[in-house]
Each structure stands twice: as structure tokens, then as C-alpha cells.
Design a protein around this motif. Structure first.
Motif, PDB file in Angstrom:
ATOM      1  N   ALA A 103       0.852  -1.193   0.000  1.00  0.00           N
ATOM      2  CA  ALA A 103       0.000   0.000   0.000  1.00  0.00           C
ATOM      3  C   ALA A 103       0.882   1.235   0.000  1.00  0.00           C
ATOM      4  CB  ALA A 103      -0.906   0.003   1.234  1.00  0.00           C
ATOM      5  N   ASN A 104       0.425   2.277  -0.619  1.00  0.00           N
ATOM      6  CA  ASN A 104       1.184   3.517  -0.706  1.00  0.00           C
ATOM      7  C   ASN A 104       0.919   4.366   0.534  1.00  0.00           C
ATOM      8  OD1 ASN A 104       2.779   5.554  -1.636  1.00  0.00           O
ATOM      9  ND2 ASN A 104       1.204   6.418  -2.996  1.00  0.00           N
ATOM     10  N   THR A 105       1.477   3.940   1.679  1.00  0.00           N
ATOM     11  CA  THR A 105       1.296   4.641   2.942  1.00  0.00           C
ATOM     12  C   THR A 105       2.644   4.821   3.606  1.00  0.00           C
ATOM     13  OG1 THR A 105       0.957   2.550   4.109  1.00  0.00           O
ATOM     14  CG2 THR A 105      -1.008   3.653   3.245  1.00  0.00           C
ATOM     15  N   ASP A 106       2.646   5.583   4.717  1.00  0.00           N
ATOM     16  CA  ASP A 106       3.887   5.801   5.432  1.00  0.00           C
ATOM     17  C   ASP A 106       4.384   4.534   6.115  1.00  0.00           C
ATOM     18  OD1 ASP A 106       2.917   9.154   6.452  1.00  0.00           O
ATOM     19  OD2 ASP A 106       3.936   8.441   4.645  1.00  0.00           O
ATOM     20  N   SER A 107       3.482   3.634   6.450  1.00  0.00           N
ATOM     21  CA  SER A 107       3.856   2.368   7.056  1.00  0.00           C
ATOM     22  C   SER A 107       2.861   1.302   6.626  1.00  0.00           C
ATOM     23  CB  SER A 107       3.893   2.487   8.579  1.00  0.00           C
ATOM     24  OG  SER A 107       2.606   2.769   9.086  1.00  0.00           O
ATOM     25  N   ALA A 108       3.255   0.062   6.797  1.00  0.00           N
ATOM     26  CA  ALA A 108       2.392  -1.046   6.414  1.00  0.00           C
ATOM     27  C   ALA A 108       2.701  -2.243   7.289  1.00  0.00           C
ATOM     28  CB  ALA A 108       2.591  -1.395   4.940  1.00  0.00           C
ATOM     29  N   LYS A 109       1.719  -3.112   7.445  1.00  0.00           N
ATOM     30  CA  LYS A 109       1.925  -4.343   8.191  1.00  0.00           C
ATOM     31  C   LYS A 109       2.184  -5.486   7.216  1.00  0.00           C
ATOM     32  CE  LYS A 109      -0.724  -3.363  12.393  1.00  0.00           C
ATOM     33  NZ  LYS A 109      -1.842  -3.813  13.259  1.00  0.00           N
ATOM     34  N   VAL A 110       3.142  -6.320   7.566  1.00  0.00           N
ATOM     35  CA  VAL A 110       3.403  -7.525   6.791  1.00  0.00           C
ATOM     36  C   VAL A 110       3.384  -8.713   7.749  1.00  0.00           C
ATOM     37  CG1 VAL A 110       4.739  -6.350   5.014  1.00  0.00           C
ATOM     38  CG2 VAL A 110       5.903  -7.282   6.995  1.00  0.00           C
ATOM     39  N   PRO A 111       2.927  -9.868   7.297  1.00  0.00           N
ATOM     40  CA  PRO A 111       2.877 -11.039   8.173  1.00  0.00           C
ATOM     41  C   PRO A 111       4.251 -11.673   8.343  1.00  0.00           C
ATOM     42  CG  PRO A 111       2.114 -11.622   5.990  1.00  0.00           C
ATOM     43  CD  PRO A 111       2.360 -10.133   5.965  1.00  0.00           C
ATOM     44  N   VAL A 112       4.526 -12.153   9.539  1.00  0.00           N
ATOM     45  CA  VAL A 112       5.732 -12.939   9.793  1.00  0.00           C
ATOM     46  C   VAL A 112       5.354 -14.400   9.596  1.00  0.00           C
ATOM     47  CG1 VAL A 112       7.511 -13.552  11.468  1.00  0.00           C
ATOM     48  CG2 VAL A 112       6.610 -11.225  11.419  1.00  0.00           C
ATOM     49  N   MET A 113       5.977 -15.029   8.601  1.00  0.00           N
ATOM     50  CA  MET A 113       5.574 -16.366   8.181  1.00  0.00           C
ATOM     51  C   MET A 113       6.465 -17.460   8.760  1.00  0.00           C
ATOM     52  SD  MET A 113       2.929 -15.666   6.349  1.00  0.00           S
ATOM     53  CE  MET A 113       2.624 -17.204   5.505  1.00  0.00           C
ATOM     54  N   GLY A 114       6.931 -17.267   9.999  1.00  0.00           N
ATOM     55  CA  GLY A 114       7.753 -18.290  10.626  1.00  0.00           C
ATOM     56  C   GLY A 114       9.228 -17.949  10.590  1.00  0.00           C
ATOM     57  N   GLN A 115      10.072 -18.986  10.592  1.00  0.00           N
ATOM     58  CA  GLN A 115      11.520 -18.810  10.675  1.00  0.00           C
ATOM     59  C   GLN A 115      12.192 -19.217   9.378  1.00  0.00           C
ATOM     60  OE1 GLN A 115      12.487 -21.252  14.089  1.00  0.00           O
ATOM     61  NE2 GLN A 115      12.194 -19.551  15.507  1.00  0.00           N
ATOM     62  N   ILE A 116      13.346 -18.585   9.134  1.00  0.00           N
ATOM     63  CA  ILE A 116      14.170 -18.920   7.970  1.00  0.00           C
ATOM     64  C   ILE A 116      15.589 -19.166   8.468  1.00  0.00           C
ATOM     65  CG2 ILE A 116      14.641 -16.487   7.491  1.00  0.00           C
ATOM     66  CD1 ILE A 116      14.284 -19.200   4.812  1.00  0.00           C
ATOM     67  N   ALA A 117      16.256 -20.157   7.931  1.00  0.00           N
ATOM     68  CA  ALA A 117      17.591 -20.515   8.394  1.00  0.00           C
ATOM     69  C   ALA A 117      18.648 -19.684   7.696  1.00  0.00           C
ATOM     70  CB  ALA A 117      17.861 -21.996   8.155  1.00  0.00           C
ATOM     71  N   GLY A 141       6.963  -0.551  -4.457  1.00  0.00           N
ATOM     72  CA  GLY A 141       7.021  -1.322  -5.683  1.00  0.00           C
ATOM     73  C   GLY A 141       5.938  -2.379  -5.732  1.00  0.00           C
ATOM     74  N   SER A 142       5.970  -3.189  -6.774  1.00  0.00           N
ATOM     75  CA  SER A 142       4.928  -4.184  -6.973  1.00  0.00           C
ATOM     76  C   SER A 142       5.245  -5.469  -6.225  1.00  0.00           C
ATOM     77  CB  SER A 142       4.784  -4.484  -8.469  1.00  0.00           C
ATOM     78  OG  SER A 142       5.997  -5.013  -8.971  1.00  0.00           O
ATOM     79  N   GLY A 143       4.217  -6.276  -5.994  1.00  0.00           N
ATOM     80  CA  GLY A 143       4.409  -7.578  -5.380  1.00  0.00           C
ATOM     81  C   GLY A 143       3.979  -7.613  -3.930  1.00  0.00           C
ATOM     82  N   ASP A 144       3.761  -8.830  -3.432  1.00  0.00           N
ATOM     83  CA  ASP A 144       3.401  -9.043  -2.041  1.00  0.00           C
ATOM     84  C   ASP A 144       4.663  -9.214  -1.208  1.00  0.00           C
ATOM     85  OD1 ASP A 144       0.772  -8.932  -2.732  1.00  0.00           O
ATOM     86  OD2 ASP A 144       0.471 -11.089  -2.780  1.00  0.00           O
ATOM     87  N   HIS A 145       4.539  -8.922   0.082  1.00  0.00           N
ATOM     88  CA  HIS A 145       5.682  -8.975   0.983  1.00  0.00           C
ATOM     89  C   HIS A 145       5.334  -9.764   2.243  1.00  0.00           C
ATOM     90  CE1 HIS A 145       6.676  -5.592  -1.614  1.00  0.00           C
ATOM     91  NE2 HIS A 145       7.923  -5.632  -1.171  1.00  0.00           N
ATOM     92  N   TYR A 146       6.330 -10.353   2.837  1.00  0.00           N
ATOM     93  CA  TYR A 146       6.176 -11.038   4.109  1.00  0.00           C
ATOM     94  C   TYR A 146       7.496 -10.935   4.863  1.00  0.00           C
ATOM     95  CZ  TYR A 146       8.481 -14.896   1.573  1.00  0.00           C
ATOM     96  OH  TYR A 146       9.341 -15.643   0.824  1.00  0.00           O
ATOM     97  N   ALA A 147       7.487 -11.350   6.118  1.00  0.00           N
ATOM     98  CA  ALA A 147       8.690 -11.270   6.946  1.00  0.00           C
ATOM     99  C   ALA A 147       9.000 -12.647   7.531  1.00  0.00           C
ATOM    100  CB  ALA A 147       8.499 -10.251   8.069  1.00  0.00           C
ATOM    101  N   LEU A 148      10.279 -12.849   7.874  1.00  0.00           N
ATOM    102  CA  LEU A 148      10.741 -14.115   8.437  1.00  0.00           C
ATOM    103  C   LEU A 148      11.729 -13.841   9.558  1.00  0.00           C
ATOM    104  CD1 LEU A 148      11.443 -15.909   5.043  1.00  0.00           C
ATOM    105  CD2 LEU A 148       9.584 -16.470   6.602  1.00  0.00           C
ATOM    106  N   GLU A 149      11.682 -14.646  10.598  1.00  0.00           N
ATOM    107  CA  GLU A 149      12.647 -14.551  11.686  1.00  0.00           C
ATOM    108  C   GLU A 149      13.886 -15.369  11.321  1.00  0.00           C
ATOM    109  OE1 GLU A 149      10.772 -15.828  15.255  1.00  0.00           O
ATOM    110  OE2 GLU A 149       9.401 -14.120  15.343  1.00  0.00           O
TER     111      GLU A 149
END
Length: 233
Positions: A103-117, A141-149
């Protein structure tokens, strides 16, 4: 006042942090400035730190934050520069069910999808644990985003430490030198630098303790590209 080499190094670090969300390795700095040894980089880093332009994080290998920029690099007079390494946020609200569109905002939430090695590969990521808030510019930019620990220390020389949260843009393609989420044999996920070696794919660590894994290209699937880093102190 900065020397030309000091300014060149600061500009290179700033550019890489803005592009990748993490600072370059000392080897990359050495190559960018065409220096023969890392000792010259150490001297330049020390000089930039003494002048208040950067800060090295204690007990974190080669982790660097840019504190401010000179006017020639876009910094405002007598004002600090906010680094892209940000404090984590774990709100109590229920997380979204899947990776969220940008989203074109100052901040956005993305899901944390678990852990990455960042070390020996672990089971492929497949579930969400919570969400984090990131600056909108980090996921522009385009595309979906997620986060990983991150689990492990194989990417410490790229400024990625055990316990960090990496922000990933979903994509199935990568260029040489990109830091990617790679799925190995459809069962193991790992965070590594991507390189093509003929008909094979090399997954490179940023820690000499870990060997580069070279695998047939049909055993490696790119799941996403690193675009940001969140660190909680």
C-alpha cells in the motif's frame, strides 16, 4: 570534512542499505573502492564512526548503521539520518491471513511467516506467527511482501544476525548477488546469496564457517528477495 575515499565509502554503504536493507560486506566495500586489503576499509570505517556518520553495533559482526549523511549525499544540515534498520513491532491485533499487497502509505503491516535458516536449512516456511509494521518505503514497488525470523549466523557478514527479522518481496526470479529465500528440494528453506554456476545454483553464506552449497537448478526454487531488515534491541 570527509576525504574522497571516506565519502565514496559512505555513499556506497548508503546506496546498498537503501537497495537491500542491509549494509555491504567488507569484501564488497573493498572491491567497490578498489582497495587491496580490508585494513584500508577498517581505517575508513573507523574514521566515519569517529566523525559521527556511522555507528557499529556492539557484539554484532560488521553490522553498521548510517547515523547521518553529508549534504553532498542528500543529508540536511545539522540533522540526523534515520537508518533503515528499525525496531521491531509485535502488535496484539490478529495477523492477516496471507502476504499483504503493498500500500502507498507511510507504514504497512506484513505477516511474519515463521523462521528462515541463515545456517543449516530448516523446514520450509508455511505458517504465520504474527505481523510487523515496516516503513512504506521498505516495501515500495509491486508484489506481495512477508517477513521471516532469522535463525543462525551464516549471513552475519552481510549484516544479518540471528534473531533479526527480514522483509521479503515474493518473486521467483533472482540475479547473481541477490540475497534470497531459497527452497531446496521443496522441503527446506534457507536465506543465502544467489549465484548461477552453469546449470547449477550456488547458495553462498556470508560467514566463512559455512560452505557454499552448489545444487542442480531444478532442486532450488527462489521464493523471495530480501528488501529490508528489522532488528529489535
Amino acid at each position: 570534512m570527509l576525504t574522497k575515499k571516506q565519502l565514496d565509502l559512505l555513499a556506497f554503504i548508503h546506496k546498498r542499505v537503501q537497495r537491500d536493507g542491509v549494509p555491504p560486506s567488507f569484501d564488497e566495500m573493498k572491491m567497490a573502492l578498489d582497495l587491496r586489503s580490508k585494513s584500508g576499509i577498517h581505517r575508513l570505517i573507523t574514521a566515519l564512526e569517529e566523525r559521527g556518520f556511522i555507528r557499529r553495533l556492539a557484539h554484532r559482526a560488521r553490522a553498521i548503521e548510517i547515523v547521518k549523511l553529508p549534504e553532498s549525499l542528500g543529508g540536511a544540515p545539522n540533522s540526523g539520518f534515520v537508518p533503515r534498520v528499525i525496531e521491531g513491532d509485535r502488535p496484539d491485533a490478529p495477523p492477516p491471513p496471507a502476504a499483504m499487497p503493498v500500500a502507498n502509505t507511510d507504514s504497512a503491516k506484513v505477516p511474519v511467516m515463521g523462521q528462515i535458516a541463515a545456517g543449516v536449512p530448516i523446514e520450509a516456511i508455511n505458517h504465520m506467527t504474527h505481523s510487523v509494521t515496516v516503513p512504506g518505503g521498505m516495501i515500495a514497488g509491486s508484489g506481495d511482501h512477508y517477513a521471516l525470523e532469522v535463525k543462525g549466523d551464516s549471513m552475519i557478514n552481510a549484516g544479518i544476525n540471528d534473531g533479526d527479522v527480514v522483509v521479503i518481496r515474493e518473486t521467483s526470479v533472482a540475479s547473481d548477488g541477490d540475497i534470497v529465500v531459497a527452497l531446496v528440494d521443496d522441503s527446506e528453506a534457507t536465506l543465502k546469496t544467489f549465484r548461477r554456476k552453469g546449470a547449477s545454483i550456488a547458495l553462498e553464506a556470508a560467514n566463512p564457517v559455512y560452505e557454499t552449497r552448489v545444487l542442480p537448478s531444478d532442486q532450488v526454487k527462489v521464493q523471495g528477495l530480501l528488501v529490508g531488515l528489522i532488528r529489535t534491541y
